[in-house]
Design an enzyme around this catalytic site. Structure first.
Site, PDB file in Angstrom:
ATOM      1  N   ASP A 118       0.827  -1.205   0.000  1.00 19.60           N
ATOM      2  CA  ASP A 118       0.000   0.000   0.000  1.00 19.60           C
ATOM      3  C   ASP A 118       0.868   1.264   0.000  1.00 19.60           C
ATOM      4  OD1 ASP A 118      -2.460   1.302  -0.032  1.00 19.60           O
ATOM      5  OD2 ASP A 118      -3.263   0.162   1.651  1.00 19.60           O
ATOM      6  N   ASP A 173      -9.660   3.684  -3.722  1.00 21.50           N
ATOM      7  CA  ASP A 173     -10.356   2.490  -3.271  1.00 21.50           C
ATOM      8  C   ASP A 173     -11.786   2.431  -3.795  1.00 21.50           C
ATOM      9  OD1 ASP A 173      -8.098   1.964  -1.850  1.00 21.50           O
ATOM     10  OD2 ASP A 173      -8.985   2.270   0.130  1.00 21.50           O
TER      11      ASP A 173
END
Length: 366
Positions: A118, A173
């Site tokens: 991430d 996201d």
């Protein structure tokens, strides 16, 4: 193809859930359909020991991560784990910055098969350089792993990711809705689809655009929207990462996730991402070549109202410099639908798709 813990469980994960998910992936037929990776997302890690080794949360994972990886492997599945290129993960757990080689060695020792990496708490780090360090660390650790770059498309990873990782996120996201976005950047299904229009050419075998995980079975999308969701991800040759609680999913959700005709389009060996061929208001026509000179058309109805179509597919194919006749099959109805000698006619329900595979009867290259 696989499953990830975040969309359904977020931080509420433990080893019991992951073991039960592994069991369910086999029991429900998802493994047989091609889903093989089980990835534990953020919140599994709690700190580092005196030597800097990453530690799993002993309350949530009392048997240890190696034991959990072994259990997943015993089911004929592969194990994925999560970390972050910054100093902390998105949920404030220890990141891998400064510990890349040490963490990669740990993951290799555990038997990890995939690393989702991430991009939170990265400060002024350079994205390409940061992901290159972890790539080199994985190489040095000596165990093959899929490197899933998750920096949200911020630094156009499609332009540099192919030499570093295997997949790269192309957007912020996903959120559990069909047509929406929120104030922190989360995007619905349609908004993510729109961001794939210009970047399909960067994707191909071994290096894939990743429009994020699936929200199918999480209780918000309608059946029409779920079909559209997985259909378009399959048109993009995208990773298909389920994000629902597959231990108790409905028969309808299982059927959508395991439609082998749709999954075969996603997994087609040619690996070409679809092109948006035409847009008529709320109706879009997407076009994807397959191996063996076959093709797929996906008619996407963005409106919540039904639309009527009367489309000549043969003309579109000619624009791809192919002449010939093709059998047409509706891959959601599992039903043949004539040939390209006649127009495709019908009605597409709101937020639904008509997904047609064209298999050659005869063809010639111009």
């Amino acid at each position: 193809m696989g499953w990830n813990s975040w969309n359904k469980f977020e931080c509420k994960i433990n080893e019991t859930i992951i073991r039960e998910i592994a069991d369910a992936l086999v029991r429900t037929g998802m493994k047989d359909a091609g889903y093989e990776y089980i990835t534990v997302d953020d919140c599994w890690q709690i700190g580092r020991d005196s030597l800097g080794n990453i530690l799993a949360d002993p309350e949530r994972f009392p048997s240890g991560m190696k034991s959990l990886v072994d259990y997943v492997h015993s089911k004929g599945l592969k194990f994925g784990i999560y970390s972050d290129a910054g100093t902390q993960t998105c949920q404030g757990r220890p990141g891998s910055r400064g510990y890349e080689f040490q963490d990669a060695r740990t993951y290799a020792k555990w038997g990890v098969d995939l690393l989702k990496y991430d991009w939170c708490n990265h400060g002024k780090q350079n994205a390409e350089a940061s992901y290159t360090i972890m790539r080199d660390a994985v190489y040095k650790a000596g165990r093959p792993m899929v490197l899933s770059i998750c920096e949200w498309g911020t630094n156009k990873p499609w332009e540099w990711g192919a030499s570093i990782g295997h997949t790269w996120r192309t957007t912020e996201d996903i959120i559990n809705c069909f047509d929406c976005k929120n104030n922190w950047g989360g995007l619905g299904v349609l908004q993510i689809i729109d961001l794939q229009v210009e970047i399909g050419g960067y994707s191909g075998p071994g290096h894939w655009n990743d429009p994020d995980m699936l929200e199918i079975g999480n209780g918000v999308l309608t059946a029409n929207e779920e079909r559209s969701h997985i259909s378009m991800w399959s048109m993009f040759s995208a990773p298909l990462i389920a994000g629902n609680d597959i231990r108790n999913m409905s028969a309808q959700t299982n059927e959508i996730l395991t439609n082998k005709e749709v999954l075969a389009i996603d997994q087609d060996s040619l690996g070409i991402s679809a092109t948006r061929w035409m847009k008529y208001g709320d109706l879009e026509i997407w076009f994807k070549p397959l191996n063996d000179h076959n093709f797929v058309f996906c008619f996407l109805n963005r409106s919540n109202q039904p639309v009527t179509i009367n489309q000549d597919l043969k003309t579109i194919i000619k624009n791809y410099k192919v002449d010939g006749s093709y059998n047409v099959r509706d891959v959601w109805k599992h039903k043949d639908n004539g040939t390209t000698e006649v127009n495709i006619k019908g009605t597409i329900a709101g937020h639904d798709v008509l997904m047609l595979k064209l298999t050659r009867k005869y063809y010639s290259r111009r």
